[in-house]
Write an enzyme that holds these catalytic residues in place. Structure first.
Site, PDB file in Angstrom:
ATOM      1  N   SER A 164     -27.722 -44.285 -16.688  1.00 34.16           N
ATOM      2  CA  SER A 164     -27.246 -44.759 -15.230  1.00 34.16           C
ATOM      3  C   SER A 164     -25.791 -44.186 -14.825  1.00 34.16           C
ATOM      4  CB  SER A 164     -26.821 -46.278 -15.597  1.00 34.16           C
ATOM      5  OG  SER A 164     -26.343 -46.936 -14.240  1.00 34.16           O
ATOM      6  N   ASP A 215     -37.130 -50.858 -12.513  1.00 29.88           N
ATOM      7  CA  ASP A 215     -35.968 -50.212 -11.558  1.00 29.88           C
ATOM      8  C   ASP A 215     -36.570 -49.556 -10.530  1.00 29.88           C
ATOM      9  OD1 ASP A 215     -33.911 -48.822 -10.858  1.00 29.88           O
ATOM     10  OD2 ASP A 215     -33.514 -47.987 -12.708  1.00 29.88           O
ATOM     11  N   HIS A 242     -33.498 -51.830 -14.640  1.00 30.07           N
ATOM     12  CA  HIS A 242     -32.699 -50.513 -14.864  1.00 30.07           C
ATOM     13  C   HIS A 242     -32.013 -50.400 -16.452  1.00 30.07           C
ATOM     14  CE1 HIS A 242     -29.831 -47.583 -13.632  1.00 30.07           C
ATOM     15  NE2 HIS A 242     -28.654 -48.089 -13.752  1.00 30.07           N
TER      16      HIS A 242
END
Ligand SMILES: *[C@@H]1O[C@H](CO)[C@@H](O)[C@H](O)[C@H]1NC(C)=O
Ligand SMILES: *[C@@H]1O[C@H](CO)[C@@H](O)[C@H](O)[C@H]1NC(C)=O
Ligand SMILES: *[C@@H]1O[C@H](CO)[C@@H](O)[C@H](O)[C@H]1NC(C)=O
Length: 264
Positions: A164, A215, A242
Site C-alpha cells: 500500500s 481489493d 487490501h
C-alpha cells in the site's frame, strides 16, 4: 485457497505449484481455526487483535529493536536467522494504518527467522516510533532514505516487501536502486502510476505481485503497471481485501516463503 495466475513471463511456476499442493488438510483446518479466532478477536475486541501472534509466532525468536544513526533515525525491528542463514534478507515496509509491529503481531518476523532469513521491519517516517522526516517529502528523498537505511543496517541482499502506502518509498527506490534488490514483493502499492511502462520494463528484479481478491481499487491499478516488470508472477489471495496479509496470514506466509526459497 489462492489463485496463481501464470504470466507468460512468470518464472515462479514451480514455486506456485508447490504452494498449491502444500496446503494439506491439517493446514486448512488450522487456517480455518486461525481465521475463526481472528474473526472472534475482531468482533469481540475494540482495538486491533493483540493476541493473534501465538498462532504463528515462535516464542523462542528474539525480536531486536533499534534506531538507525543519522539525522532521520528510523526505528526497526529485526530478527536473525534461527538456524543456518539464507542469502537474502527481507525488508518489510507497511501501509498507512500499520507499522513495524504489524509484522511481529502477524508472526511474519518470527517465521522468517525460523526459516533462516534475517528480516527487518521498518517504521516509515511519521509512523510508529520514527519521527517525521523532511527528506521524505520528495521522491528522491524517499528513495535515498530507504537506501541509507539499507546501508546503516548492512542489508546486502534485500528483498523488499511493500504494501500500500509504502509504494511511496519502494517505487522510487525500485526505479533508481533495483540493482541492489534481490527481490521485490509489492502488495497493491501506491505510486505505480508515476512511472512509465518503459521504466518498469527496465527492472529485472524477480518480483512477486501479491494482492487480495476483494481489493478492487489499488490492486487493479497497481497491477496494470507492475505487469510491465519483466520477471514477475502474480498471486491473488482469495477472500482477502487490501491488507491481504492480515486477512490471510497463512496463505500470505506460504506464498512469501515459496518466493523467497526459490530466489537464485
Ligand atoms: C523453544 O526452545 C526450547 C528449548 O530449546 C524447545 O524445547 C522448544 O520446543 C522451543 N519452542 C518452540 C515453539 O520451538
Ligand atoms: C508522482 O509524480 C508527481 C509529478 O512528478 C510528483 O509531484 C509526486 O510527488 C509523485 N508521487 C510520488 C508518490 O512519488
Ligand atoms: C526470474 O525470477 C526467478 C525467481 O523468482 C529467478 O529464479 C529467475 O532466475 C529470474 N529470471 C531471470 C531471467 O532473471
Amino acid at each position: 485457497m489462492m489463485d496463481i495466475l501464470r504470466e507468460p513471463s512468470s518464472q515462479l511456476t514451480s514455486a506456485g505449484t508447490m504452494v498449491q499442493t502444500s496446503m494439506s488438510r491439517s493446514q486448512v483446518a488450522l487456517l480455518g481455526l486461525g481465521l475463526l479466532l481472528m474473526l472472534l478477536l475482531y468482533v469481540g475486541l475494540p482495538g486491533p487483535p493483540e493476541q493473534t501472534s501465538w498462532l504463528w509466532g515462535d516464542p523462542n525468536v528474539t525480536i531486536l529493536a533499534g534506531l538507525t544513526p543519522g539525522n532521520s533515525p528510523i526505528f526497526y525491528r529485526e530478527v536473525l536467522p534461527l538456524h543456518r542463514a539464507r542469502r537474502v534478507e527481507v525488508v518489510l515496509l507497511h501501509g498507512k494504518a500499520f507499522n513495524s509491529h504489524t509484522w511481529e503481531q502477524l508472526g511474519t518476523l518470527q517465521l522468517l527467522a525460523q526459516r533462516g532469513y534475517r528480516a527487518v521491519a521498518l517504521d516509515l517516517p511519521g509512523f510508529g516510533n520514527s519521527a517525521p522526516s523532511k527528506e521524505a517529502s520528495t521522491e528522491a528523498g524517499r528513495a535515498e532514505l530507504l537506501e541509507q537505511v539499507l546501508r546503516d543496517l548492512e542489508v546486502q541482499n534485500a528483498v523488499l516487501v511493500s504494501p500500500s502506502l509504502s509504494g511511496h518509498y519502494a517505487l522510487p527506490f525500485l526505479m533508481r536502486g533495483h540493482h541492489q534488490l534481490h527481490g521485490f514483493v509489492p502488495i497493491a502499492p501506491t505510486s505505480t502510476q508515476n512511472y512509465t511502462r518503459e521504466q518498469f520494463w527496465a527492472v529485472k528484479t524477480p518480483t512477486l505481485i501479491l494482492y487480495g481478491e476483494l481489493d478492487r481499487i489499488l490492486a487493479r491499478e497497481s497491477l496494470r503497471q507492475l505487469r510491465h516488470l519483466p520477471n514477475h508472477s502474480v498471486v491473488k489471495l482469495r477472500d482477502a481485501g487490501h491488507a491481504c496479509y492480515l486477512h490471510k496470514p497463512q496463505d500470505f506466509h506460504l506464498v512469501l516463503l515459496a518466493f523467497l526459497d526459490h530466489l537464485p
